[in-house]
Design a protein around this motif. Structure first.
Motif, mmCIF file in Angstrom:
data_model
loop_
_atom_site.group_PDB
_atom_site.id
_atom_site.type_symbol
_atom_site.label_atom_id
_atom_site.label_comp_id
_atom_site.label_asym_id
_atom_site.label_seq_id
_atom_site.Cartn_x
_atom_site.Cartn_y
_atom_site.Cartn_z
ATOM 1 N N ALA A 64 0.843 -1.202 0.000
ATOM 2 C CA ALA A 64 0.000 0.000 0.000
ATOM 3 C C ALA A 64 0.872 1.244 0.000
ATOM 4 O O ALA A 64 0.639 2.192 -0.751
ATOM 5 N N CYS A 65 1.907 1.231 0.840
ATOM 6 C CA CYS A 65 2.792 2.394 0.926
ATOM 7 C C CYS A 65 3.515 2.636 -0.394
ATOM 8 O O CYS A 65 3.620 3.765 -0.864
ATOM 9 N N VAL A 66 4.014 1.553 -0.986
ATOM 10 C CA VAL A 66 4.722 1.693 -2.267
ATOM 11 C C VAL A 66 3.783 2.315 -3.300
ATOM 12 O O VAL A 66 4.123 3.274 -4.006
ATOM 13 N N LEU A 68 1.055 4.114 -2.829
ATOM 14 C CA LEU A 68 0.699 5.509 -2.530
ATOM 15 C C LEU A 68 1.827 6.456 -2.925
ATOM 16 O O LEU A 68 1.585 7.516 -3.512
ATOM 17 N N VAL A 69 3.053 6.062 -2.615
ATOM 18 C CA VAL A 69 4.182 6.940 -2.936
ATOM 19 C C VAL A 69 4.315 7.089 -4.450
ATOM 20 O O VAL A 69 4.547 8.190 -4.951
ATOM 21 N N ILE A 71 1.920 6.804 -6.714
ATOM 22 C CA ILE A 71 0.836 7.666 -7.212
ATOM 23 C C ILE A 71 1.147 9.131 -6.907
ATOM 24 O O ILE A 71 0.959 10.013 -7.747
ATOM 25 N N ALA A 72 1.660 9.372 -5.694
ATOM 26 C CA ALA A 72 1.981 10.751 -5.327
ATOM 27 C C ALA A 72 3.058 11.323 -6.239
ATOM 28 O O ALA A 72 3.027 12.503 -6.589
ATOM 29 N N ARG A 73 4.013 10.473 -6.639
ATOM 30 C CA ARG A 73 5.056 10.929 -7.565
ATOM 31 C C ARG A 73 4.437 11.379 -8.892
ATOM 32 O O ARG A 73 4.775 12.432 -9.433
ATOM 33 N N LEU A 75 1.294 12.193 -9.478
ATOM 34 C CA LEU A 75 0.475 13.406 -9.271
ATOM 35 C C LEU A 75 1.374 14.636 -9.165
ATOM 36 O O LEU A 75 1.061 15.691 -9.710
ATOM 37 N N GLY A 76 2.487 14.466 -8.467
ATOM 38 C CA GLY A 76 3.397 15.588 -8.279
ATOM 39 C C GLY A 76 3.923 16.111 -9.602
ATOM 40 O O GLY A 76 4.128 17.304 -9.780
ATOM 41 N N LEU A 79 1.031 18.309 -10.668
ATOM 42 C CA LEU A 79 0.468 19.348 -9.791
ATOM 43 C C LEU A 79 1.505 20.253 -9.139
ATOM 44 O O LEU A 79 1.171 21.328 -8.676
ATOM 45 N N LYS A 80 2.765 19.809 -9.085
ATOM 46 C CA LYS A 80 3.735 20.613 -8.337
ATOM 47 C C LYS A 80 4.105 21.894 -9.089
ATOM 48 O O LYS A 80 4.305 21.880 -10.298
ATOM 49 N N ARG A 81 4.170 22.974 -8.357
ATOM 50 C CA ARG A 81 4.622 24.259 -8.889
ATOM 51 C C ARG A 81 5.613 24.855 -7.908
ATOM 52 O O ARG A 81 5.579 24.546 -6.719
ATOM 53 N N LYS A 82 6.456 25.764 -8.371
ATOM 54 C CA LYS A 82 7.383 26.460 -7.472
ATOM 55 C C LYS A 82 6.603 27.119 -6.338
ATOM 56 O O LYS A 82 5.496 27.603 -6.542
ATOM 57 N N PHE B 271 -2.235 12.092 -0.454
ATOM 58 C CA PHE B 271 -1.449 12.450 -1.640
ATOM 59 C C PHE B 271 -0.887 13.869 -1.525
ATOM 60 O O PHE B 271 0.277 14.107 -1.839
ATOM 61 N N LEU B 274 1.917 13.937 0.956
ATOM 62 C CA LEU B 274 3.133 13.322 0.427
ATOM 63 C C LEU B 274 3.886 14.279 -0.484
ATOM 64 O O LEU B 274 5.101 14.235 -0.582
ATOM 65 N N MET B 275 3.165 15.157 -1.173
ATOM 66 C CA MET B 275 3.815 16.073 -2.116
ATOM 67 C C MET B 275 4.297 17.347 -1.428
ATOM 68 O O MET B 275 5.024 18.120 -2.021
ATOM 69 N N LEU B 403 3.040 6.415 6.897
ATOM 70 C CA LEU B 403 4.077 6.858 5.984
ATOM 71 C C LEU B 403 4.152 8.384 5.888
ATOM 72 O O LEU B 403 5.180 8.994 6.132
ATOM 73 N N LEU B 487 11.753 3.846 0.399
ATOM 74 C CA LEU B 487 11.263 4.774 -0.625
ATOM 75 C C LEU B 487 11.750 6.199 -0.407
ATOM 76 O O LEU B 487 11.357 7.100 -1.130
ATOM 77 N N PRO B 495 11.065 22.146 -3.026
ATOM 78 C CA PRO B 495 10.515 23.459 -2.662
ATOM 79 C C PRO B 495 9.343 23.834 -3.560
ATOM 80 O O PRO B 495 9.421 24.741 -4.374
ATOM 81 N N ILE B 497 4.760 23.858 -4.126
ATOM 82 C CA ILE B 497 3.411 23.701 -3.615
ATOM 83 C C ILE B 497 2.665 22.863 -4.654
ATOM 84 O O ILE B 497 3.172 22.661 -5.760
#
Lengths: 88, 579
Positions: A64-66, A68-69, A71-73, A75-76, A79-82, B271, B274-275, B403, B487, B495, B497
Motif C-alpha cells: 500500500a505504501c509503495v 501511494l508513494v 501515485i503521489a510521484r 500526481l506531483g 500538480l507541483k509548482r514552485k 497524496f 506526500l507532495m 508513511l 522509498l 521546494p 506547492i
C-alpha cells in the motif's frame, strides 16, 4: 561539519548499517506470531479470506505504501509548482 | 447551578472580551481558568434541554445537553486550555542561541477563546437557529485568529480573507438549507436528516461539509491554517473541522454518500501531504485525511462506527494539537517552516522532538497511544458492516498515514540531515502544553475505558487490546516504516506547492478579473475620449455663437439705439393716427 555532529544519528554510514540490521530483525520478529496466531477473516460471508492470510497486514501495508508513494510521484509531476507560484 | 443553567460556551465567549482588560498574572489566570470553568459547567448541566427562548414564533433551545455534544464540548475545552497555555507567551530567537519571550498576542487569544466558546455553543445547540448563530460566530472569530497574525506574517491577511469568503459561502448555503427546512417542516429541531429526501437536507449537509474540508473546497484548510501563528494554528485545527464532524454525526449519521466523500478526503489528504514541503501544511492536509476517516464512519452509521467517529475526533484534536505545538515551536525558534530548510533538530530541541514523535505515533495508531484505541473502531465498523472496498481502502489509508505523517513529519524536521540550524529548546510553558497533550494521548491509549464510557452509544462492546489487533497493527506499522525508508529517495521534499481547487479562485478568477478590468478600462477610455470630443465640439459651436466675438456679444453704437427708439416712436405715432 563538527566532529560532534559526525558521531550523531542515522546519517553516519556505520550507524545506518546497524540500524538496518536491527530493523530487519524487528520485521522478522513481528512476523513470528504468524506461526501461532489464527486471524479472524472479516468477510467470510463474501467469500474473501485474504485478510486472514499469512502475514497479510505486513505485505499489504508495505505494498500500500509503495503504491501511494508512486501515485503521489505521478500526481506531483502534474500538480507541483514552485512555491512562489501564488506570490505577486 | 440548576436554577439558571448557564450556557458553557458563553463562559469562554464572554471571557474572551475580558482578556484584553487584564494584564500579567490576572490574564494567565483567566486564560487557564476559563476553559476549566467551562469544563465544570459542561458536566454540571443536566441532560436534555434546560432553557427555551422564544424568537419570533420559534422556540430556541440554546442549552441542550447530549452525550455526544458533551464529549465534543469536553475536548474543545481541553484544546482551548492547552492552546491557551501554549499561546500565553510568544518565543523568538534572540540571535545568541537563546530565545526571548513576548506577551502572547491578546487579539489572537481573545479571538481563539470566542472561537472555542462558539464551538462549544454549537455542541449544545438544540435547534437549527442557535446552531447557525454559533456557526457564524465561529467563522468570524476564527478569521480573526488568522487575521491577527498579519503583522508577523504578511501572507496571513490574504489567507484570512480567502478563508472568510469560503466560510461565508458555506454559511449562506447552510442558512438557505435551514430556512427551507424550517419553512417546509415548521420545526427548527436539529434532528437526523440522513434520508436526504429534501433539497433542504442536501443544502444543510453541504454547509456542514464545507467546514469539514470536504471536496471540492478542501483546499481552504491547507491554504489558511499554516499562515496562522504557532499558537493560532493549534486553535484553528481543533474546532472548525471537528464541529463539522459533530453536526454531521448528529444530523447525517448513516447517509451513505458520506462514505464516498470521506474516502475521497482520506486519500486527498495522503497524496497532498506526500507532495508537500511546508511542515505545518503537511499537518493541515493530515487534518483532512483524519476527518475523512470520521466522515466515512458517520456514513457507515452503525453504533460502532459512530462511537468510532466521536472517539477518533476526541483523540485527533489532542494529538493534532500536540504535533502542531511541536511544529509551531520549531517555526517560532528557527523561523523556518519548509522541510527543505529543516532537519537534524533532534539534538537541539530534544523534548520538542519527543513530543512531536509521540503525536506522530498517535496519528499512526501505534499501540498504547490514543490513535490505536479510536481509529480501529472505525475500521472494524467498516468490516462488520461488510463494506469490503471501504475496509481495504481504509487499511491502505492507515498504512499511508504511518508513511506520510507518522514518519515524514518527524524525519524531515528532526532527523534527515544537519540543516545548520541551532535553535534552543522550546520555552517551558510550551513544553508544559505539549506535555499535557502527550499525557492525554498516551493516557487514552493505555486506559481507553474512561473515553469509551463517554461515547454516544452505550455499552461499548469493543476490545482494543487483543493479540490479533496488536500483532496486525505492529506488522502494518513496521512494514510501512520499512517502505518509508526504502522509498526515501522517492519521497525527497521539493521546494514546491501543489495545485488544488484554490487555483480556480486564486489564479483563474484573478486572471479573469484582471482581463475584465483591462477590457473595461479600454472601453471606458474610448467612451471617455469620444464624450470629450463631442463636448469640445459643442463648446466650440456655442463659443462661436455666443462667445465674445460672436454676433450676440458685439457692442452696438448708441446711435443705433436712438435710431431704433425713433423708429418705435414713429411706429406708435402711425398707429395712433390709424386708430
Amino acid at each position: 561539519m563538527s566532529p560532534q555532529s559526525r558521531k550523531h544519528g542515522l546519517s553516519h554510514a556505520e550507524n545506518l548499517l546497524r540500524f538496518r540490521k536491527i530493523w530487519i530483525g524487528v520485521l522478522l520478529l513481528v512476523l513470528l506470531p504468524e506461526f501461532f496466531v489464527h486471524h479472524h477473516a472479516y468477510f467470510e460471508a463474501q467469500g474473501i479470506h485474504i485478510d486472514a492470510s499469512w502475514g497479510f497486514h505486513a505485505w499489504f501495508g508495505f505494498l500500500a505504501c509503495v503504491l501511494l508513494v508512486l501515485i503521489a510521484r505521478v500526481l506531483g509531476f502534474f500538480l507541483k509548482r514552485k512555491d512562489d507560484y501564488y506570490d505577486e | 447551578m440548576s436554577e439558571f443553567p448557564f450556557p458553557p460556551g458563553l463562559v469562554l465567549f464572554l471571557g474572551a472580551f475580558l482578556l484584553p482588560q487584564v494584564q500579567g498574572k490576572a490574564r494567565t489566570a483567566l486564560v487557564l481558568g476559563l476553559p476549566l470553568l467551562a469544563l465544570v459547567l459542561i458536566w454540571s448541566l443536566p441532560a436534555g434541554s434546560t432553557i427555551t427562548l422564544q424568537f419570533l414564533q420559534y422556540a430556541l433551545e440554546p442549552v441542550s445537553a447530549t452525550a455526544v455534544g458533551r464529549l465534543f464540548a469536553t475536548v474543545f475545552a481541553l484544546a482551548a486550555f492547552a492552546g491557551g497555555l501554549y499561546g500565553l507567551w510568544r518565543a523568538e530567537p534572540d540571535g545568541q542561541g537563546g530565545y526571548q519571550l513576548r506577551e502572547g498576542n491578546v487579539l489572537e487569544l481573545g479571538a481563539a477563546y470566542a472561537y472555542a466558546g462558539s464551538a462549544i455553543g454549537v455542541t449544545f445547540a438544540g435547534d437549527l437557529i442557535t446552531l447557525f448563530i454559533f456557526w457564524e460566530l465561529m467563522a468570524l472569530s476564527s478569521t480573526l485568529v488568522l487575521w491577527s497574525n498579519s503583522n508577523d506574517n504578511p501572507k496571513a491577511y490574504g489567507a484570512s480573507m480567502r478563508y472568510l469568503l469560503v466560510h461565508l459561502a458555506g454559511g449562506v448555503i447552510l442558512m438557505g438549507g435551514i430556512v427551507w427546512q424550517v419553512y417546509a417542516s415548521g420545526s427548527t429541531a436539529f434532528v437526523n436528516m440522513s434520508e436526504l429526501d429534501s433539497g433542504a437536507h442536501w443544502l444543510i449537509m453541504a454547509g456542514f461539509l464545507i467546514n469539514a474540508g470536504a471536496p471540492p473546497l478542501s483546499a481552504w484548510v491547507a491554504d489558511a491554517y499554516p499562515e496562522a501563528s504557532p499558537s493560532g494554528m493549534v486553535f484553528l485545527s481543533a474546532f472548525t473541522t471537528k464541529t463539522a464532524v459533530y453536526v454531521l454525526l448528529v444530523g447525517f449519521a448513516g447517509a451513505q454518500v458520506l462514505i464516498y466523500i470521506g474516502l475521497y478526503m482520506v486519500f486527498y489528504g495522503i497524496f497532498y501531504a506526500l507532495m508537500e514541503n511546508d511542515m505545518r501544511r503537511i499537518l493541515a492536509y493530515s487534518i483532512v485525511n483524519q476527518v475523512g476517516f470520521m466522515v466515512t464512519a458517520i456514513g457507515i452509521g452503525s453504533a460502532l462506527a459512530l462511537n468510532g467517529a466521536a472517539a477518533h475526533a476526541f483523540a485527533h484534536i489532542i494529538y493534532k494539537a500536540l504535533m502542531l505545538m511541536s511544529a509551531g515551536s520549531v517555526l517560532a525558534l528557527t523561523g523556518q517552516r519548509k522541510c527543505t530548510e529543516l532537519g537534524g533538530l533532534f539534538r537541539y530541541m530534544p523534548l520538542t522532538a519527543v513530543f512531536g514523535i509521540i503525536g506522530s505515533l498517535a496519528i499512526a495508531a501505534f499501540p498504547f497511544t490514543s490513535g490505536f484505541v479510536t481509529k480501529s473502531l472505525e475500521t472494524s465498523a467498516a468490516a462488520y458492516a461488510g463494506l469490503v472496498p471501504a475496509w481495504f481502502l481504509l487499511l491502505t489509508a492507515s498504512a499511508g498515514a504511518i508513511l506520510y505523517i507518522g514518519f515524514k513529519f518527524p524525519w524531515f524536521v528532526f532527523f534527515n540531515r544537519d540543516s545548520g540550524l541551532h535553535p534552543p529548546e522550546a520555552p517551558r510553558h510550551m513544553l508544559w502544553a505539549m506535555g499535557f497533550c502527550a499525557f492525554l494521548s498516551i493516557g487514552i491509549g493505555v486506559f481507553p475505558e474512561p473515553l469509551y464510557a463517554l461515547l454516544p452509544h452505550q455499552p461499548v462492546d469493543y476490545q482494543a487490546y487483543t493479540i490479533d489487533h496488536l500483532v496486525t497493527q505492529f506488522q502494518l506499522l513496521l512494514f510501512a516504516a520499512a517502505a518509508f525508508f526504502l522509498l526515501l529517495p522517492q519521497m525527497q521534499v521539493t521546494p514546491t506547492i501543489s495545485l488544488d481547487f484554490d487555483w480556480f479562485y486564486r489564479k483563474l478568477l484573478k486572471y479573469l478579473a484582471r482581463e475584465f478590468s483591462l477590457k473595461t478600462m479600454d472601453a471606458r477610455r474610448l467612451l471617455e475620449h469620444r464624450t470629450l470630443q463631442r463636448t469640445e465640439k459643442m463648446a466650440e459651436r456655442l463659443y462661436h455663437r455666443y462667445g465674445p466675438q460672436s454676433v450676440f456679444a458685439r457692442t452696438w453704437p448708441s446711435g443705433v439705439m436712438v435710431l431704433w427708439v425713433a423708429v418705435l416712436l414713429a411706429g406708435s405715432l402711425v398707429l395712433y393716427y390709424l386708430r
